[in-house]
Design a protein around this motif. Sequence first.
Motif, PDB file in Angstrom:
ATOM      1  N   LYS B 187      69.688  64.213  14.545  1.00 57.26           N
ATOM      2  CA  LYS B 187      68.740  63.554  15.442  1.00 57.26           C
ATOM      3  C   LYS B 187      68.685  62.076  15.092  1.00 57.26           C
ATOM      4  CE  LYS B 187      65.549  67.474  15.832  1.00 57.26           C
ATOM      5  NZ  LYS B 187      64.144  67.916  15.695  1.00 57.26           N
ATOM      6  N   TYR B 219      61.517  61.136  14.615  1.00 60.28           N
ATOM      7  CA  TYR B 219      62.727  61.213  15.431  1.00 60.28           C
ATOM      8  C   TYR B 219      62.379  60.953  16.900  1.00 60.28           C
ATOM      9  CZ  TYR B 219      64.873  63.546  11.362  1.00 60.28           C
ATOM     10  OH  TYR B 219      65.352  63.861  10.120  1.00 60.28           O
ATOM     11  N   ASP B 221      62.589  62.825  19.313  1.00 54.41           N
ATOM     12  CA  ASP B 221      61.943  63.965  19.970  1.00 54.41           C
ATOM     13  C   ASP B 221      60.545  64.239  19.409  1.00 54.41           C
ATOM     14  OD1 ASP B 221      62.436  65.012  17.478  1.00 54.41           O
ATOM     15  OD2 ASP B 221      63.549  66.770  18.186  1.00 54.41           O
TER      16      ASP B 221
END
Lengths: 341, 341, 341, 341
Positions: B187, B219, B221
């Motif tokens: 990631k 990250y 996300d």
Amino acid sequence: MTKIRLGIAGLGRIGKIHLDNLLQIPNVEVVGATDPDSASLQYAVDKGIAYTNTDFEAMVNMVPLDAVVICSPTDTHADYVAFCAKAGKHIFCEKPLDLSLNRIKDVLDVVQKHKVKLMLGFNRRFDKEFRKVHELVKNGAVGNPHLVKITSRDPGAPPVGYIKKSGGLFLDMTIHDFDMARYVVEKEVAEVYAKGAVLVDPAIGEVGDIDTAVVTLTYTDGTMAVIDNSREASYGYDQRVEVFGSKGMVQSNNNFHDSHKLYNKEGIHAALPLHFFLERYQEAYKTEMQDFIKGLEIGTPMPVDGNDGLQSLKIGLAALQSLKHNRPVKISEVEQSAPMV
Amino acid sequence: MTKIRLGIAGLGRIGKIHLDNLLQIPNVEVVGATDPDSASLQYAVDKGIAYTNTDFEAMVNMVPLDAVVICSPTDTHADYVAFCAKAGKHIFCEKPLDLSLNRIKDVLDVVQKHKVKLMLGFNRRFDKEFRKVHELVKNGAVGNPHLVKITSRDPGAPPVGYIKKSGGLFLDMTIHDFDMARYVVEKEVAEVYAKGAVLVDPAIGEVGDIDTAVVTLTYTDGTMAVIDNSREASYGYDQRVEVFGSKGMVQSNNNFHDSHKLYNKEGIHAALPLHFFLERYQEAYKTEMQDFIKGLEIGTPMPVDGNDGLQSLKIGLAALQSLKHNRPVKISEVEQSAPMV
Amino acid sequence: MTKIRLGIAGLGRIGKIHLDNLLQIPNVEVVGATDPDSASLQYAVDKGIAYTNTDFEAMVNMVPLDAVVICSPTDTHADYVAFCAKAGKHIFCEKPLDLSLNRIKDVLDVVQKHKVKLMLGFNRRFDKEFRKVHELVKNGAVGNPHLVKITSRDPGAPPVGYIKKSGGLFLDMTIHDFDMARYVVEKEVAEVYAKGAVLVDPAIGEVGDIDTAVVTLTYTDGTMAVIDNSREASYGYDQRVEVFGSKGMVQSNNNFHDSHKLYNKEGIHAALPLHFFLERYQEAYKTEMQDFIKGLEIGTPMPVDGNDGLQSLKIGLAALQSLKHNRPVKISEVEQSAPMV
Amino acid sequence: MTKIRLGIAGLGRIGKIHLDNLLQIPNVEVVGATDPDSASLQYAVDKGIAYTNTDFEAMVNMVPLDAVVICSPTDTHADYVAFCAKAGKHIFCEKPLDLSLNRIKDVLDVVQKHKVKLMLGFNRRFDKEFRKVHELVKNGAVGNPHLVKITSRDPGAPPVGYIKKSGGLFLDMTIHDFDMARYVVEKEVAEVYAKGAVLVDPAIGEVGDIDTAVVTLTYTDGTMAVIDNSREASYGYDQRVEVFGSKGMVQSNNNFHDSHKLYNKEGIHAALPLHFFLERYQEAYKTEMQDFIKGLEIGTPMPVDGNDGLQSLKIGLAALQSLKHNRPVKISEVEQSAPMV
């Protein structure tokens, strides 16, 4: 030696555990129990408790008590503690004392004024694993502590209905870790940076809470702690601490169902950690009550006091501010504003 | 099959390791070596390297080479890489490529334009422990990764003179952990919050650096990683990673001198972790060279490329900004400003 | 310093390993190799060995050698050792020297008469795990040793054809454990009781051998060792030792593929032991050759000598007698009768 | 539901433990207690036991009892069990039933004739570690069991006065391991070979006993077990079992004071095993009593019965013969001669 006479308020899950453990302590007599639910009171009746009532104040007023163990819902804690203090009863109260700093300060003033003892229910301090870490750190086994790492993950999230009223992850769950961060190195926290996310269940996000977090604490001496939380560890309750210092490092591990190791062609397999706090902290709950009683008998300071409740709440409130504004928040900011949650 | 002809630049500690490992790989011929110090060159002579020179460019120009392994000081990396690329030589270069984002971008442009392969020396990716964690995460063994925890502590601080020129803790030491944070879960990092202190040696603080740090990465996300660093772990090199996800958790441990357990009346005693990176990553360095050669032979993409160097530097620069201003810093901020260190 | 010139006899699996390891040792030159199979000799040619021949005696006679490494089949060991000794060459010989006590004694006489050094290939003594146990015991870490426990299980049985000619479980496999029992506590064995069964493969029983065994050794001082063997451990090579004494206990463990721990809802999972001796003892084989060369260079006594081969064979022969007659057998009985297997 | 009425005979260390545990079981009423020592009886009085007497038979005759828990000295067991059986009382009796095979057989006949239930106090069967091994083996997790290894070492020898009357190491201490060897794989033993020594304390030898032993058991199916014993492990109580089979291997480990690991420059240090049986088997003793009561309530077969006592004694007697004559002894030999100790 006259027995210590205790009343207990609240016979939910944790209240029953405390009651059972108190009944095992030689010099203790549980003489009264209250709960709004009469079905819950039957539990106390079955255990031979003479006085049961749905009315807390009635018990404190009418039954001769030395101390009261408060396990009722959080929103009753402050009132009950103040009432007991005014009545001259010593107090064990489950955490948190309240979710408002000002309310806590007021209550602690009342406790101090009436010279009763108050112990807060941070049960993990009585777990043999964390006690050992604390003892080794205190004895200098790791030298000067530089870093504290706390892993704290639940095996599953509580119902969203509960979460809604819980004060959120930081005040409901991480608050234990905030206390642990203070306990293992006996330092105060100066600043908090909290980062969180909703990764377990979107419904938790919908009620404005998070379920996964990383919180960095900076102690007043510039050393640091880091806590990681999840509401759902698929493998069970994960409760570990690590203290790194100038002369060494100490770790505690989880407690497991058993120690077996099975070797087969797929690998080596071992048992999972104990499922949740009731299993993991079963012995800690016993020790907690024993230490409360010991404090009453010998008159030593309580191992967890009102200030411990106050400090962990401050850290929790700072964490909430930090998460909201995505910036580090000083404890002094929280103290000045004493913000409501 | 014709052998791959290699030149090596720089015969310091790591250069000697790479040279020794390259000499073990069947299809490789090390044909040249350069170092400003003629005494160092003797090492290559003793190993049977035909061509040695203090002049790097001379070697690249005059010796027929397929690829060059660059282990010279950091401030030569960018120039050497660009020079090799223009000469059509494939490149292995120790990290970091440079401490300036703009310079790195320029060099990577040159590499791309001349269609040579470039591998960066993030040796930990070749360690079997971290590879296993990476593989298990990739295979879904922990479900969706929610949290990454990296412990990275050196057994002792380098000389202050080295630290001064090193780019500081984040660019010299943590940069490996930034790469690890990207590697184990594949990631990209969006935001960095770094907290640091001088707890090991005041002299490190006097040259403007820190020796102890906790860095939180977010990250893209929204999941998180946390890294803790110390320049001095009394018990040896501490290199662990833990990835927690929706379906499980995987940890790697240190490598130890041996597996013995001694039980006596004082306790149970075991061997320490291997002392430092030369011991811990001995096998990883071999694998690294093997994989570089494999990449050249088979033509597969390099396992660590220029972009990996770029991304980890960005995280490092963001960490520096974060530490300076005590606030979370987005990677996009660093990209826009491309600040010099 | 002139290099030590070595010849190697036998280029099977273990011969190749020794050759590769010898080629890494600085002060060694492997100048000759023999094997009855010319295809095997090509391996040596590819490694740059100048002299290769199918005739062992020719090599010893014609090539200037300081020492010979004998890895040819067991039935050649005694002849080759005697031949080398008479030619004044130092010798490393794979175990066992022979399966006949009298033959071994004759050969050792020849070795002694010609004043050459002889080292026996008990590779496990060079494994860092067992060395650590040996060192701790020697240093008094467990006080007076009372009990030795050796677990030794192979991941799979060899072909029955091999077993038939191997001398059986005790002389082929347990002989390593007999040597280990002597090595870790530096004591001699006085009596053996062996119990065995065919539990892995009936075909092994059909050729008169067993595949599972428990052997109790009594040392001359009355302390005891116990060895358990299986030809087939489904989870890989299992090689552990435990020494219990008046002041403590020390254990060594297996070596594992890696250190990962995977937690998921089924349990905690870890990697298996390294598969077999080539993996587990890879480093031990290197150390073994290094120590042989060191012995030649410095002139120190060989770490495993002819007497070690003799003693472990005696224990093996006693075990065979014990199994046959289901009674404890004294080493002195074997010495008197010097029975052929 | 009417409560089960129990009497308890013998209020020594183990009697007090059983009494305390029985008082925690909901459906049980301890109505009587006997002990020759009136001071010991006070313990029962303090716990609220209504009837106390120095006379065992008087209690059985006069108090309405469903079952009796016998914790009096070994030489009373057979008489008390027979007396209870004739009185129609169910029985829990501490091991051993007797040290004479014939006497045991007689008593078991009486028990059978009067159709009362008899449970023997092999407490280790109720330990969660050994239960897990038993369960995994039973479920086929290791395939067909080939080898059982039992480590059983006490932290210190009892007084020589006790040892003198104890029946010796095999009947006093190893008898638990003999039962364990039968329990974990549910197999019967056919032959015993015992080897022992006096290594801890010469005084133990002077009263004709040993303090260190290795015992090899051969089951009726030809598979094997090996037990090692010491009266004095400097590091505490060592109680481990390992079962190796065709498909895998399972081990249980000791229980430790806590899970901490302390890393410092000397090594890694961890806590010792729990000191002795009272600590290690604290929970097992509770489970034992619960399972006894469950057996009475539900009418299921007792988890450890008279035959278990008989079989383990046979193995113990065979071990004594084996040690004396230094040869393997078949259980059938012991059965035929029914030798007195």
